[in-house]
Design an enzyme around this catalytic site. Structure first.
Site, PDB file in Angstrom:
ATOM      1  N   GLU A 166       0.789  -1.231   0.000  1.00 22.13           N
ATOM      2  CA  GLU A 166       0.000   0.000   0.000  1.00 22.13           C
ATOM      3  C   GLU A 166       0.825   1.286   0.000  1.00 22.13           C
ATOM      4  O   GLU A 166       0.901   2.005   1.001  1.00 22.13           O
ATOM      5  CB  GLU A 166      -0.946   0.000   1.206  1.00 22.13           C
ATOM      6  CG  GLU A 166      -1.829  -1.230   1.229  1.00 22.13           C
ATOM      7  CD  GLU A 166      -2.961  -1.135   2.236  1.00 22.13           C
ATOM      8  OE1 GLU A 166      -2.893  -0.296   3.134  1.00 22.13           O
ATOM      9  OE2 GLU A 166      -3.913  -1.918   2.104  1.00 22.13           O
ATOM     10  N   GLU A 350      -6.167  -8.038  -0.318  1.00 17.62           N
ATOM     11  CA  GLU A 350      -6.816  -7.782   0.979  1.00 17.62           C
ATOM     12  C   GLU A 350      -8.253  -7.376   0.741  1.00 17.62           C
ATOM     13  O   GLU A 350      -8.543  -6.605  -0.180  1.00 17.62           O
ATOM     14  CB  GLU A 350      -6.152  -6.630   1.751  1.00 17.62           C
ATOM     15  CG  GLU A 350      -4.858  -6.979   2.426  1.00 17.62           C
ATOM     16  CD  GLU A 350      -4.271  -5.811   3.224  1.00 17.62           C
ATOM     17  OE1 GLU A 350      -5.037  -4.978   3.749  1.00 17.62           O
ATOM     18  OE2 GLU A 350      -3.030  -5.761   3.322  1.00 17.62           O
TER      19      GLU A 350
HETATM   20  C1  GCO Z   1      -3.577  -2.761   4.838  1.00 19.39           C
HETATM   21  C2  GCO Z   1      -3.477  -2.733   5.995  1.00 19.39           C
HETATM   22  C3  GCO Z   1      -3.704  -3.496   7.158  1.00 19.39           C
HETATM   23  C4  GCO Z   1      -4.856  -2.944   7.876  1.00 19.39           C
HETATM   24  C5  GCO Z   1      -6.124  -3.183   7.122  1.00 19.39           C
HETATM   25  C6  GCO Z   1      -7.341  -2.654   7.822  1.00 19.39           C
HETATM   26  O1  GCO Z   1      -2.716  -3.423   4.241  1.00 19.39           O
HETATM   27  O2  GCO Z   1      -4.495  -2.042   4.452  1.00 19.39           O
HETATM   28  O3  GCO Z   1      -2.253  -3.018   5.766  1.00 19.39           O
HETATM   29  O4  GCO Z   1      -2.537  -3.319   7.853  1.00 19.39           O
HETATM   30  O5  GCO Z   1      -4.903  -3.575   9.089  1.00 19.39           O
HETATM   31  O6  GCO Z   1      -6.088  -2.549   5.908  1.00 19.39           O
HETATM   32  O7  GCO Z   1      -7.252  -1.278   7.948  1.00 19.39           O
END
Ligand code: GCO
Length: 439
Positions: A166, A350
């Site tokens: 990210e 994710e």
């Molecule tokens: C991501 C985040 C996670 C967060 C998740 C929820 O990769 O976005 O790395 O670390 O925990 O997104 O906010």
């Protein structure tokens, strides 16, 4: 739940994700201080000033945690390696750190789980932060050295690797909004971080190609932006939000350019010679990862650039206050393939939500999570039906963990963690997925 593994193409991978600082217990194994420790120790940055020192104690419990991954019939485990564990001062290798990731890798392979590594999920070693962190162009070479150190040890057994989780969070959220470490609110620092994070990505890909690794990718978090009303001003601001959040990073890596509307604000603050770096930034990758959670409604705010604000939307929300908008995932899968990546495999790296999960009579019901997963799987189905080369779907997260500035309050796990006893209890969603993903 509506969908099972059989509804997806042969070879489609289901996975679950975590990150190092959020679960490992950074106090163990000789890891060095990170800018998240410093940020959390500074008043008002993090809920209850909590940090990742103990987290889920995954450092000692990883074997049982890998049983949980295998028990839900996941194909892939997306984990991250910590720069500050592998190189506590940012530069010198800590053998204990390498040993830990070696053990973890073997624990996955022993259970038939494919290891999917990310090399940076935000825990910058403090000594690197002292040298300017993401503001300093040299970070790209330091990151490449770290990449070489960790991948020389475990790279031979990785199914896939992505350098940076990210980049928007690394750059904008942390240097412009000040909401994540290092907590800056500075446009010049932001412009530099927005560029150097992609330069570091490119150098790490080149380093891994040099080591003979394959199946290398990039992981972006994408957030859909809709204008808050029908005005031209709102449409322009939504497009600017989209440019900053999504198109800057996709454009940099896949088109060798940054969006004009964003350069309109950042260009005066960019580091010298940024235009010459796209050869490195655009080093070819083998897949593109999309992290997707929500959308935002955007309106003009007046004031200095970028001059927009988020407006509360009407849709059902998660505990984070994020609207549930599965349509956005479909939009991104189709748009990314159409405008940026063509036939390159896409993976949703994710997707998930936080809910106020409590144990009652030894069980945890999390119906909102189940409905969320189902609705987002429907978006995957729509994209697949239109020929989008989607190859996998990973959920965030295996277990409740350190949710950054929100501390331990926001529970994103399929498995509940009691942060007093560290006991793990699979939630109803975990059990449902285990059934649906069985072969
Ligand atoms: C991501 C985040 C996670 C967060 C998740 C929820 O990769 O976005 O790395 O670390 O925990 O997104 O906010």
């Amino acid at each position: 739940m509506t969908y099972t593994r059989a509804d997806f193409p042969e070879g489609f991978d289901f996975g679950v994700a975590t990150s190092s600082y959020q679960i490992e217990g950074h106090g163990f194994g000789g890891a060095g201080p990170t800018h998240w420790d410093d940020f959390a120790a500074t008043p008002s940055n993090v809920k209850n000033a909590e940090n990742g020192r103990l987290a889920c104690d995954h450092y000692h419990r990883f074997e049982a945690d890998m049983d949980l991954v295998a028990g839900a019939n996941f194909d892939c485990y997306r984990f991250s390696t910590s720069w500050a564990r592998v190189m506590p001062d940012g530069f010198t290798v800590n053998p204990e750190g390498l040993d830990f990731y070696d053990r973890l890798t073997d624990a996955m392979l022993a259970r038939g789980i494919k290891p999917c590594a990310t090399l940076y999920h935000w825990e910058l070693p403090s000594p690197i932060a002292d040298r300017g962190g993401w503001r300093n162009r040299d970070i790209a070479d330091w990151f490449a050295d770290y990449t070489h150190a960790i991948m020389s040890r475990i790279g031979d057994r990785m199914h896939s690797v992505a350098p940076i989780n990210e980049p928007w969070c690394v750059a904008w959220l942390s240097h412009f909004e000040g909401y994540h470490a290092p907590g800056l609110r500075d446009i010049r620092a932001t412009a530099r971080a927005m560029h150097h994070v992609l330069l570091a990505h490119g150098k790490a890909i080149q380093t891994m190609r040099g080591l003979g690794l394959s199946n290398l990718g990039a992981v972006f978090n994408l957030e859909w932006a809709d204008p808050a009303d029908d005005s031209l001003e709102a449409a322009e601001k939504a497009a600017l939000y989209d440019g900053i959040y999504n198109r800057w990073f996709l454009g940099g890596v896949f088109k060798g350019e940054y969006p004009q509307n964003v350069l309109g604000g950042l260009e005066p603050y960019m580091p010298d010679g940024w235009q010459d770096d796209f050869g490195t930034i655009g080093t070819p990758v083998d897949w593109c990862g999309l992290n997707y959670y929500t959308r935002k409604l955007i309106a003009p705010s007046g004031g200095a650039w970028p001059g927009f604000k988020e407006v509360e939307g009407p849709l059902e929300k998660t505990l984070m206050g994020w609207e549930i908008y599965p349509e956005g995932l479909y939009n991104f899968l189709t748009r990314t393939a159409r405008e940026y990546t063509g036939t390159l495999p896409l993976i949703v790296t994710e997707n998930g939500l936080a809910s106020p999960d409590v144990i009652e009579n030894g069980a945890i019901e999390d119906p909102q999570r189940l409905a969320y997963i189902d609705a987002h799987m429907h978006s995957l189905q729509r994209a697949l039906a239109e020929g989008v080369p989607l190859r996998g779907y990973y959920l965030w997260s295996l277990m409740d963990n350190y949710e950054w500035a929100c501390g331990y309050e926001q529970r994103f796990g399929l498995v509940h963690v009691d942060f007093e006893t560290l006991e793990r209890t699979p939630k109803a969603s975990y059990h449902a997925l285990a059934k649906r993903l069985g072969r």
